[in-house]
Design a protein around this motif. Structure first.
Motif, PDB file in Angstrom:
ATOM      1  N   GLU A  68       0.817  -1.201   0.000  1.00  0.00           N
ATOM      2  CA  GLU A  68       0.000   0.000   0.000  1.00  0.00           C
ATOM      3  C   GLU A  68       0.859   1.262   0.000  1.00  0.00           C
ATOM      4  OE1 GLU A  68      -2.968   1.042   3.315  1.00  0.00           O
ATOM      5  OE2 GLU A  68      -4.117  -0.169   1.875  1.00  0.00           O
ATOM      6  N   SER A  69       1.801   1.368   0.938  1.00  0.00           N
ATOM      7  CA  SER A  69       2.609   2.593   1.013  1.00  0.00           C
ATOM      8  C   SER A  69       3.791   2.431   1.964  1.00  0.00           C
ATOM      9  CB  SER A  69       1.742   3.765   1.490  1.00  0.00           C
ATOM     10  OG  SER A  69       1.325   3.537   2.827  1.00  0.00           O
ATOM     11  N   ASP A  70       4.593   3.489   2.027  1.00  0.00           N
ATOM     12  CA  ASP A  70       5.663   3.644   3.016  1.00  0.00           C
ATOM     13  C   ASP A  70       6.724   2.549   2.975  1.00  0.00           C
ATOM     14  OD1 ASP A  70       4.570   6.033   4.057  1.00  0.00           O
ATOM     15  OD2 ASP A  70       3.131   4.863   5.225  1.00  0.00           O
ATOM     16  N   MET A  71       7.216   2.231   1.769  1.00  0.00           N
ATOM     17  CA  MET A  71       8.270   1.220   1.608  1.00  0.00           C
ATOM     18  C   MET A  71       9.609   1.751   2.122  1.00  0.00           C
ATOM     19  SD  MET A  71       9.373  -1.762   0.263  1.00  0.00           S
ATOM     20  CE  MET A  71       8.276  -2.314  -1.033  1.00  0.00           C
ATOM     21  N   SER A  72      10.278   0.939   2.927  1.00  0.00           N
ATOM     22  CA  SER A  72      11.636   1.227   3.366  1.00  0.00           C
ATOM     23  C   SER A  72      12.510   0.039   2.983  1.00  0.00           C
ATOM     24  CB  SER A  72      11.673   1.429   4.880  1.00  0.00           C
ATOM     25  OG  SER A  72      13.004   1.526   5.334  1.00  0.00           O
ATOM     26  N   ASN A  73      13.623   0.315   2.309  1.00  0.00           N
ATOM     27  CA  ASN A  73      14.569  -0.729   1.923  1.00  0.00           C
ATOM     28  C   ASN A  73      15.804  -0.624   2.798  1.00  0.00           C
ATOM     29  OD1 ASN A  73      13.289  -1.888  -0.534  1.00  0.00           O
ATOM     30  ND2 ASN A  73      13.421   0.240  -1.181  1.00  0.00           N
ATOM     31  N   GLY A  74      16.244  -1.762   3.322  1.00  0.00           N
ATOM     32  CA  GLY A  74      17.440  -1.788   4.145  1.00  0.00           C
ATOM     33  C   GLY A  74      18.202  -3.076   3.924  1.00  0.00           C
ATOM     34  N   THR A  75      19.192  -3.279   4.759  1.00  0.00           N
ATOM     35  CA  THR A  75      19.960  -4.516   4.720  1.00  0.00           C
ATOM     36  C   THR A  75      19.954  -5.129   6.112  1.00  0.00           C
ATOM     37  OG1 THR A  75      22.030  -3.354   5.157  1.00  0.00           O
ATOM     38  CG2 THR A  75      21.457  -3.733   2.838  1.00  0.00           C
ATOM     39  N   TYR A  76      20.343  -6.413   6.153  1.00  0.00           N
ATOM     40  CA  TYR A  76      20.419  -7.085   7.444  1.00  0.00           C
ATOM     41  C   TYR A  76      21.598  -8.044   7.460  1.00  0.00           C
ATOM     42  CZ  TYR A  76      18.567 -11.486   5.507  1.00  0.00           C
ATOM     43  OH  TYR A  76      18.392 -12.642   4.787  1.00  0.00           O
ATOM     44  N   LYS A  77      22.015  -8.368   8.672  1.00  0.00           N
ATOM     45  CA  LYS A  77      22.979  -9.439   8.872  1.00  0.00           C
ATOM     46  C   LYS A  77      22.597 -10.159  10.153  1.00  0.00           C
ATOM     47  CE  LYS A  77      26.563  -6.958  11.368  1.00  0.00           C
ATOM     48  NZ  LYS A  77      27.967  -6.655  11.480  1.00  0.00           N
ATOM     49  N   ILE A  78      22.890 -11.435  10.168  1.00  0.00           N
ATOM     50  CA  ILE A  78      22.578 -12.249  11.337  1.00  0.00           C
ATOM     51  C   ILE A  78      23.814 -12.289  12.220  1.00  0.00           C
ATOM     52  CG2 ILE A  78      21.925 -14.547  12.125  1.00  0.00           C
ATOM     53  CD1 ILE A  78      20.466 -14.858   9.397  1.00  0.00           C
ATOM     54  N   ASP A  79      23.620 -11.941  13.490  1.00  0.00           N
ATOM     55  CA  ASP A  79      24.708 -11.901  14.459  1.00  0.00           C
ATOM     56  C   ASP A  79      24.287 -12.739  15.659  1.00  0.00           C
ATOM     57  OD1 ASP A  79      26.919 -11.312  15.981  1.00  0.00           O
ATOM     58  OD2 ASP A  79      26.343  -9.237  16.382  1.00  0.00           O
ATOM     59  N   GLY A  80      24.603 -14.024  15.609  1.00  0.00           N
ATOM     60  CA  GLY A  80      24.175 -14.926  16.676  1.00  0.00           C
ATOM     61  C   GLY A  80      22.667 -15.061  16.664  1.00  0.00           C
ATOM     62  N   SER A  81      22.022 -14.701  17.759  1.00  0.00           N
ATOM     63  CA  SER A  81      20.564 -14.802  17.842  1.00  0.00           C
ATOM     64  C   SER A  81      19.870 -13.509  17.411  1.00  0.00           C
ATOM     65  CB  SER A  81      20.149 -15.154  19.268  1.00  0.00           C
ATOM     66  OG  SER A  81      20.548 -14.130  20.154  1.00  0.00           O
ATOM     67  N   LYS A  82      20.649 -12.489  17.065  1.00  0.00           N
ATOM     68  CA  LYS A  82      20.090 -11.194  16.670  1.00  0.00           C
ATOM     69  C   LYS A  82      20.174 -10.982  15.169  1.00  0.00           C
ATOM     70  CE  LYS A  82      22.176  -8.581  20.159  1.00  0.00           C
ATOM     71  NZ  LYS A  82      22.761  -7.321  20.551  1.00  0.00           N
ATOM     72  N   ILE A  83      19.253 -10.184  14.676  1.00  0.00           N
ATOM     73  CA  ILE A  83      19.319  -9.706  13.301  1.00  0.00           C
ATOM     74  C   ILE A  83      19.579  -8.212  13.402  1.00  0.00           C
ATOM     75  CG2 ILE A  83      18.077  -9.449  11.129  1.00  0.00           C
ATOM     76  CD1 ILE A  83      16.238 -11.748  12.386  1.00  0.00           C
TER      77      ILE A  83
END
Length: 131
Positions: A68-83
């Protein structure tokens, strides 16, 4: 015979070590690619979608899950149990999404925004996995 046994052992060790470094597959690399998570509200859905091994989108969708709206593009990496997220926002509430913790079929996102008086306001959202 001793020389042949030594060469054989060396060859086996070389093959094993080569395979350890070059035979690893994508399944050994933790990824969330292809997964989709939502939080349902009366008028819309918040959607977190992992589109590749490093790219992620956060957006508002209608109740059927259509963008619908408000798209945000980012990146991620997995660090142990966290993203750990980089450059990801919930544009609807003007919040920076910094990290996520997965527990079963839910992900709890940590985010923050700045209040009008300049104070940092911490917030969490829990989304459920649909894909």
């Amino acid at each position: 015979i001793k020389m042949k046994a030594t060469v054989f052992k060396f060859t086996v060790l070389l093959l094993l070590s080569t395979c350890l470094f070059s035979c690893s597959s994508d399944k050994d690399d933790p990824t969330l690619a292809g997964s989709k998570w939502t939080k349902s509200y009366s008028t819309h859905l918040d959607v977190l979608e992992f589109s590749s091994k490093k790219d992620v989108q956060y957006y508002v969708a209608d109740r059927n899950g259509n963008f619908e709206s408000d798209m945000s593009n980012g990146t991620y990496k997995i660090d142990g149990s966290k993203i750990i997220f980089t450059n990801l926002e919930d544009k609807l509430i003007d919040a920076k999404i910094t990290e996520g913790i997965i527990s079963g079929n839910t992900i709890t996102l940590k985010m923050y925004w700045m209040s009008v008086d300049g104070n940092k306001v911490d917030h969490t959202e829990t989304l459920s996995r649909i894909k």
